[in-house]
Write a protein that holds these residues in place. Sequence first.
Motif, PDB file in Angstrom:
ATOM      1  N   HIS A  58       0.805  -1.232   0.000  1.00 48.80           N
ATOM      2  CA  HIS A  58       0.000   0.000   0.000  1.00 48.80           C
ATOM      3  C   HIS A  58       0.838   1.283   0.000  1.00 48.80           C
ATOM      4  O   HIS A  58       0.493   2.258   0.651  1.00 48.80           O
ATOM      5  N   ASP A  59       1.933   1.256  -0.765  1.00 49.48           N
ATOM      6  CA  ASP A  59       2.766   2.455  -0.880  1.00 49.48           C
ATOM      7  C   ASP A  59       2.423   3.280  -2.124  1.00 49.48           C
ATOM      8  O   ASP A  59       3.072   4.273  -2.423  1.00 49.48           O
ATOM      9  N   GLY A  60       1.395   2.860  -2.854  1.00 51.44           N
ATOM     10  CA  GLY A  60       0.974   3.573  -4.049  1.00 51.44           C
ATOM     11  C   GLY A  60       1.766   3.230  -5.300  1.00 51.44           C
ATOM     12  O   GLY A  60       1.566   3.829  -6.343  1.00 51.44           O
ATOM     13  N   LYS A  61       2.671   2.260  -5.190  1.00 42.84           N
ATOM     14  CA  LYS A  61       3.495   1.848  -6.330  1.00 42.84           C
ATOM     15  C   LYS A  61       3.258   0.362  -6.608  1.00 42.84           C
ATOM     16  O   LYS A  61       3.004  -0.416  -5.687  1.00 42.84           O
ATOM     17  N   ASP A  62       3.360  -0.005  -7.882  1.00 39.83           N
ATOM     18  CA  ASP A  62       3.247  -1.425  -8.234  1.00 39.83           C
ATOM     19  C   ASP A  62       4.372  -2.213  -7.583  1.00 39.83           C
ATOM     20  O   ASP A  62       5.518  -1.744  -7.516  1.00 39.83           O
ATOM     21  N   ASP A  63       4.048  -3.403  -7.096  1.00 44.06           N
ATOM     22  CA  ASP A  63       5.039  -4.271  -6.462  1.00 44.06           C
ATOM     23  C   ASP A  63       5.953  -4.903  -7.497  1.00 44.06           C
ATOM     24  O   ASP A  63       5.581  -5.121  -8.650  1.00 44.06           O
ATOM     25  N   TYR A  64       7.148  -5.259  -7.048  1.00 44.09           N
ATOM     26  CA  TYR A  64       8.089  -6.001  -7.880  1.00 44.09           C
ATOM     27  C   TYR A  64       7.868  -7.489  -7.669  1.00 44.09           C
ATOM     28  O   TYR A  64       7.520  -7.940  -6.581  1.00 44.09           O
ATOM     29  N   ASN A  65       8.108  -8.244  -8.724  1.00 47.35           N
ATOM     30  CA  ASN A  65       8.031  -9.699  -8.657  1.00 47.35           C
ATOM     31  C   ASN A  65       8.747 -10.240  -9.885  1.00 47.35           C
ATOM     32  O   ASN A  65       9.138  -9.484 -10.768  1.00 47.35           O
ATOM     33  N   LYS A  66       8.883 -11.549  -9.957  1.00 48.05           N
ATOM     34  CA  LYS A  66       9.444 -12.177 -11.151  1.00 48.05           C
ATOM     35  C   LYS A  66       8.405 -12.119 -12.267  1.00 48.05           C
ATOM     36  O   LYS A  66       7.199 -12.204 -12.006  1.00 48.05           O
ATOM     37  N   LEU A  67       8.881 -11.988 -13.497  1.00 47.27           N
ATOM     38  CA  LEU A  67       7.983 -11.927 -14.645  1.00 47.27           C
ATOM     39  C   LEU A  67       7.029 -13.111 -14.668  1.00 47.27           C
ATOM     40  O   LEU A  67       5.845 -12.948 -14.956  1.00 47.27           O
ATOM     41  N   ASN A  68       7.511 -14.303 -14.336  1.00 47.34           N
ATOM     42  CA  ASN A  68       6.649 -15.486 -14.438  1.00 47.34           C
ATOM     43  C   ASN A  68       5.491 -15.475 -13.442  1.00 47.34           C
ATOM     44  O   ASN A  68       4.525 -16.208 -13.602  1.00 47.34           O
ATOM     45  N   ALA A  69       5.538 -14.609 -12.436  1.00 52.40           N
ATOM     46  CA  ALA A  69       4.440 -14.514 -11.467  1.00 52.40           C
ATOM     47  C   ALA A  69       3.221 -13.805 -12.051  1.00 52.40           C
ATOM     48  O   ALA A  69       2.095 -14.045 -11.613  1.00 52.40           O
ATOM     49  N   ALA A  70       3.433 -12.949 -13.047  1.00 52.36           N
ATOM     50  CA  ALA A  70       2.316 -12.182 -13.615  1.00 52.36           C
ATOM     51  C   ALA A  70       1.231 -13.108 -14.156  1.00 52.36           C
ATOM     52  O   ALA A  70       0.043 -12.849 -13.956  1.00 52.36           O
ATOM     53  N   TYR A  71       1.612 -14.188 -14.811  1.00 49.81           N
ATOM     54  CA  TYR A  71       0.613 -15.104 -15.355  1.00 49.81           C
ATOM     55  C   TYR A  71      -0.174 -15.770 -14.222  1.00 49.81           C
ATOM     56  O   TYR A  71      -1.393 -15.899 -14.278  1.00 49.81           O
ATOM     57  N   ALA A  72       0.516 -16.183 -13.174  1.00 51.82           N
ATOM     58  CA  ALA A  72      -0.153 -16.846 -12.047  1.00 51.82           C
ATOM     59  C   ALA A  72      -1.132 -15.898 -11.350  1.00 51.82           C
ATOM     60  O   ALA A  72      -2.175 -16.335 -10.865  1.00 51.82           O
ATOM     61  N   LEU A  73      -0.824 -14.617 -11.351  1.00 53.55           N
ATOM     62  CA  LEU A  73      -1.669 -13.638 -10.666  1.00 53.55           C
ATOM     63  C   LEU A  73      -2.856 -13.157 -11.494  1.00 53.55           C
ATOM     64  O   LEU A  73      -3.843 -12.687 -10.939  1.00 53.55           O
ATOM     65  N   GLY A  74      -2.756 -13.267 -12.824  1.00 51.43           N
ATOM     66  CA  GLY A  74      -3.850 -12.723 -13.638  1.00 51.43           C
ATOM     67  C   GLY A  74      -3.886 -13.244 -15.061  1.00 51.43           C
ATOM     68  O   GLY A  74      -4.368 -12.536 -15.948  1.00 51.43           O
ATOM     69  N   GLN A  75      -3.366 -14.438 -15.268  1.00 54.17           N
ATOM     70  CA  GLN A  75      -3.341 -15.085 -16.583  1.00 54.17           C
ATOM     71  C   GLN A  75      -2.797 -14.150 -17.673  1.00 54.17           C
ATOM     72  O   GLN A  75      -2.045 -13.253 -17.385  1.00 54.17           O
ATOM     73  N   GLU A  76      -3.179 -14.409 -18.907  1.00 57.17           N
ATOM     74  CA  GLU A  76      -2.566 -13.689 -20.030  1.00 57.17           C
ATOM     75  C   GLU A  76      -2.819 -12.182 -19.982  1.00 57.17           C
ATOM     76  O   GLU A  76      -1.962 -11.388 -20.369  1.00 57.17           O
ATOM     77  N   GLU A  77      -3.959 -11.754 -19.478  1.00 53.81           N
ATOM     78  CA  GLU A  77      -4.260 -10.315 -19.446  1.00 53.81           C
ATOM     79  C   GLU A  77      -3.241  -9.553 -18.607  1.00 53.81           C
ATOM     80  O   GLU A  77      -2.708  -8.513 -19.031  1.00 53.81           O
ATOM     81  N   LEU A  78      -2.925 -10.062 -17.413  1.00 52.86           N
ATOM     82  CA  LEU A  78      -1.946  -9.387 -16.562  1.00 52.86           C
ATOM     83  C   LEU A  78      -0.536  -9.555 -17.121  1.00 52.86           C
ATOM     84  O   LEU A  78       0.287  -8.637 -17.021  1.00 52.86           O
ATOM     85  N   LEU A  79      -0.238 -10.685 -17.719  1.00 55.99           N
ATOM     86  CA  LEU A  79       1.076 -10.878 -18.337  1.00 55.99           C
ATOM     87  C   LEU A  79       1.271  -9.871 -19.471  1.00 55.99           C
ATOM     88  O   LEU A  79       2.329  -9.263 -19.591  1.00 55.99           O
ATOM     89  N   PHE A  80       0.244  -9.669 -20.315  1.00 57.78           N
ATOM     90  CA  PHE A  80       0.314  -8.655 -21.382  1.00 57.78           C
ATOM     91  C   PHE A  80       0.639  -7.286 -20.787  1.00 57.78           C
ATOM     92  O   PHE A  80       1.541  -6.583 -21.251  1.00 57.78           O
TER      93      PHE A  80
END
Length: 182
Positions: A58-80
């Motif tokens: 909740h710092d107002g900034k997008d969190d960092y993570n590994k690229l491969n986590a984006a798909y797990a968090l929101g499938q292709e839409e979030l990966l795009f």
Amino acid sequence: DTKDVTNILLIGIDGRTNFSARSDSNMILSINKAKKTIKLVSLLRDTCVTIPGRDNNHDGKDDYNKLNAAYALGQEELLFKTIEQNFRLDIDQYVGANLVLFPIAVDALGGIDIELTDKEVTQVPAAGTTVTAETGDPRFKPIGKKGGTYHLDGFQTLQYARIRHIDSDFGRVQRQQKVVKI
């Protein structure tokens, strides 16, 4: 100006279903109609990126993570969105294959012939076996003893593309691209 360029994301999904799995492989097939060129670029799965809309602290900034986590968090839409935000690449289409579909697709093509190094040959299972090298199971039998050209079925091709213990993620990406280019 990208009106002549089509970017197709090839997603290798690290799971038996397409939900809650990470993207093990992220390749962009870029087709430039004006220049009549095709390029294949891999994005390393462990690349540290910002994930759009994820702000767990909740710092107002997008969190960092590994690229491969984006798909797990929101499938292709979030990966795009993640790729577009971090790499400034527009994704027009995608093709995904999980651990079940990939071997079926390779088998439908009749398998592949591929040159294996002395190290790689120790990681690919012999035909007809399902024990993988990475499990450390003593029943594992490699496809051969020396490098050379081998014919791989779908399961063997999947194991080849996923080799991770003989070198680096760069080596793994090179193997994945080798498979896609065949």
